[in-house]
Design a protein around this motif. Structure first.
Motif, PDB file in Angstrom:
ATOM      1  N   ILE A 184       0.850  -1.193   0.000  1.00  0.00           N
ATOM      2  CA  ILE A 184       0.000   0.000   0.000  1.00  0.00           C
ATOM      3  C   ILE A 184       0.885   1.243   0.000  1.00  0.00           C
ATOM      4  N   GLY A 185       0.585   2.179  -0.904  1.00  0.00           N
ATOM      5  CA  GLY A 185       1.397   3.386  -1.015  1.00  0.00           C
ATOM      6  C   GLY A 185       0.837   4.573  -0.256  1.00  0.00           C
ATOM      7  N   VAL A 186      -0.501   4.666  -0.173  1.00  0.00           N
ATOM      8  CA  VAL A 186      -1.138   5.807   0.485  1.00  0.00           C
ATOM      9  C   VAL A 186      -2.284   5.295   1.345  1.00  0.00           C
ATOM     10  N   VAL A 187      -2.399   5.876   2.543  1.00  0.00           N
ATOM     11  CA  VAL A 187      -3.496   5.552   3.456  1.00  0.00           C
ATOM     12  C   VAL A 187      -4.266   6.833   3.754  1.00  0.00           C
ATOM     13  N   LEU A 188      -5.570   6.819   3.479  1.00  0.00           N
ATOM     14  CA  LEU A 188      -6.471   7.901   3.889  1.00  0.00           C
ATOM     15  C   LEU A 188      -7.191   7.392   5.114  1.00  0.00           C
ATOM     16  N   VAL A 189      -7.063   8.089   6.230  1.00  0.00           N
ATOM     17  CA  VAL A 189      -7.698   7.628   7.465  1.00  0.00           C
ATOM     18  C   VAL A 189      -8.473   8.766   8.118  1.00  0.00           C
ATOM     19  N   ASP A 190      -9.703   8.465   8.483  1.00  0.00           N
ATOM     20  CA  ASP A 190     -10.546   9.437   9.161  1.00  0.00           C
ATOM     21  C   ASP A 190     -10.029   9.642  10.584  1.00  0.00           C
ATOM     22  N   VAL A 191     -10.088  10.868  11.066  1.00  0.00           N
ATOM     23  CA  VAL A 191      -9.627  11.161  12.426  1.00  0.00           C
ATOM     24  C   VAL A 191     -10.553  10.532  13.461  1.00  0.00           C
ATOM     25  N   HIS A 192     -11.854  10.602  13.224  1.00  0.00           N
ATOM     26  CA  HIS A 192     -12.842  10.081  14.177  1.00  0.00           C
ATOM     27  C   HIS A 192     -13.520   8.859  13.572  1.00  0.00           C
ATOM     28  N   LEU A 193     -13.080   7.685  14.003  1.00  0.00           N
ATOM     29  CA  LEU A 193     -13.584   6.451  13.409  1.00  0.00           C
ATOM     30  C   LEU A 193     -14.712   5.789  14.193  1.00  0.00           C
TER      31      LEU A 193
ATOM     32  N   ASP B 221     -14.344   4.087  16.773  1.00  0.00           N
ATOM     33  CA  ASP B 221     -13.761   2.992  17.560  1.00  0.00           C
ATOM     34  C   ASP B 221     -13.128   3.594  18.798  1.00  0.00           C
ATOM     35  N   ARG B 222     -12.540   2.734  19.628  1.00  0.00           N
ATOM     36  CA  ARG B 222     -11.869   3.270  20.809  1.00  0.00           C
ATOM     37  C   ARG B 222     -10.582   4.000  20.445  1.00  0.00           C
ATOM     38  N   LEU B 223     -10.013   3.697  19.285  1.00  0.00           N
ATOM     39  CA  LEU B 223      -8.823   4.401  18.805  1.00  0.00           C
ATOM     40  C   LEU B 223      -9.226   5.407  17.742  1.00  0.00           C
ATOM     41  N   THR B 224      -8.557   6.515  17.697  1.00  0.00           N
ATOM     42  CA  THR B 224      -8.797   7.499  16.647  1.00  0.00           C
ATOM     43  C   THR B 224      -7.825   7.255  15.502  1.00  0.00           C
ATOM     44  N   GLY B 225      -8.077   7.940  14.394  1.00  0.00           N
ATOM     45  CA  GLY B 225      -7.162   7.845  13.268  1.00  0.00           C
ATOM     46  C   GLY B 225      -5.756   8.279  13.639  1.00  0.00           C
ATOM     47  N   LEU B 226      -5.658   9.266  14.515  1.00  0.00           N
ATOM     48  CA  LEU B 226      -4.339   9.720  14.971  1.00  0.00           C
ATOM     49  C   LEU B 226      -3.593   8.619  15.712  1.00  0.00           C
ATOM     50  N   GLU B 227      -4.332   7.857  16.508  1.00  0.00           N
ATOM     51  CA  GLU B 227      -3.701   6.822  17.331  1.00  0.00           C
ATOM     52  C   GLU B 227      -3.268   5.604  16.520  1.00  0.00           C
ATOM     53  N   ILE B 228      -3.927   5.353  15.405  1.00  0.00           N
ATOM     54  CA  ILE B 228      -3.512   4.178  14.627  1.00  0.00           C
ATOM     55  C   ILE B 228      -2.379   4.482  13.641  1.00  0.00           C
ATOM     56  N   LEU B 229      -2.033   5.761  13.497  1.00  0.00           N
ATOM     57  CA  LEU B 229      -0.948   6.096  12.574  1.00  0.00           C
ATOM     58  C   LEU B 229       0.353   5.374  12.918  1.00  0.00           C
ATOM     59  N   LYS B 230       0.687   5.276  14.195  1.00  0.00           N
ATOM     60  CA  LYS B 230       1.931   4.619  14.581  1.00  0.00           C
ATOM     61  C   LYS B 230       1.930   3.156  14.166  1.00  0.00           C
ATOM     62  N   SER B 231       0.842   2.453  14.430  1.00  0.00           N
ATOM     63  CA  SER B 231       0.754   1.045  14.034  1.00  0.00           C
ATOM     64  C   SER B 231       0.854   0.892  12.524  1.00  0.00           C
ATOM     65  N   LEU B 232       0.182   1.766  11.808  1.00  0.00           N
ATOM     66  CA  LEU B 232       0.228   1.691  10.356  1.00  0.00           C
ATOM     67  C   LEU B 232       1.616   2.020   9.823  1.00  0.00           C
ATOM     68  N   ARG B 233       2.266   3.001  10.421  1.00  0.00           N
ATOM     69  CA  ARG B 233       3.624   3.357   9.975  1.00  0.00           C
ATOM     70  C   ARG B 233       4.605   2.209  10.207  1.00  0.00           C
ATOM     71  N   ASP B 234       4.415   1.465  11.299  1.00  0.00           N
ATOM     72  CA  ASP B 234       5.274   0.312  11.558  1.00  0.00           C
ATOM     73  C   ASP B 234       5.062  -0.770  10.501  1.00  0.00           C
ATOM     74  N   ARG B 235       3.824  -0.941  10.070  1.00  0.00           N
ATOM     75  CA  ARG B 235       3.496  -1.995   9.100  1.00  0.00           C
ATOM     76  C   ARG B 235       3.778  -1.570   7.665  1.00  0.00           C
ATOM     77  N   LEU B 236       3.667  -0.284   7.395  1.00  0.00           N
ATOM     78  CA  LEU B 236       3.840   0.252   6.041  1.00  0.00           C
ATOM     79  C   LEU B 236       4.875   1.376   6.080  1.00  0.00           C
ATOM     80  N   PRO B 237       6.159   1.030   6.199  1.00  0.00           N
ATOM     81  CA  PRO B 237       7.184   2.054   6.455  1.00  0.00           C
ATOM     82  C   PRO B 237       7.334   3.117   5.366  1.00  0.00           C
TER      83      PRO B 237
END
Length: 139
Positions: free
Chosen positions: A46-55, A57-73
């Protein structure tokens, strides 16, 4: 060129996906954090991720950025929200997109994100499928 859209609003997710698909992108869709993380784990090209800030869920889009960055460097990230105040924070290596947004704005931002993805060493090469021998039962 693969784009992951993580957006809990179905209509917004569908409109974004149609815009991107019409422009030639391959789009993966997720309505919640867990699905987005699973898709990122299964699709490391995956080259680009569009993520909503308010999803919702218990996590926000801001909070999942770190996990996504680890998986998609090499992936580039675009935070999207109708809550303009939420987008006022400066987040390193992240683009911001305010709802409502138009087609040209979305495509321009995604296009520039893909340019940066490639310049940082990202590759669109899809992993080869592992072919296993087919076993037949003779009787």
């Amino acid at each position: 060129m693969h784009v992951l859209v993580i957006e809990n609003d179905r209509d917004t997710r569908d409109v974004l996906s149609c815009m991107l698909e019409d422009a030639g992108y391959t789009v993966l869709q997720a309505s919640k954090v867990s699905d987005g993380l699973r898709l990122a784990r299964l699709n490391n090209h995956i080259g680009v991720v569009l993520v909503d800030v308010h999803l919702g869920d218990r996590l926000t889009g801001l909070e999942i950025l770190k996990s996504l960055r680890d998986r998609l460097p090499f992936a580039q990230f675009i935070l999207i929200s109708g809550d303009w105040e939420a987008l006022e924070k400066t987040i390193p290596d992240t683009r911001m997109l305010r709802k409502p947004c138009g087609r040209m704005e979305v495509l321009g931002l995604v296009g520039s994100a893909f340019e940066e993805f490639r310049s940082k060493g990202g590759s669109e090469a899809v992993p080869q499928v592992i072919r296993r021998p087919i076993h037949t039962v003779q009787g």
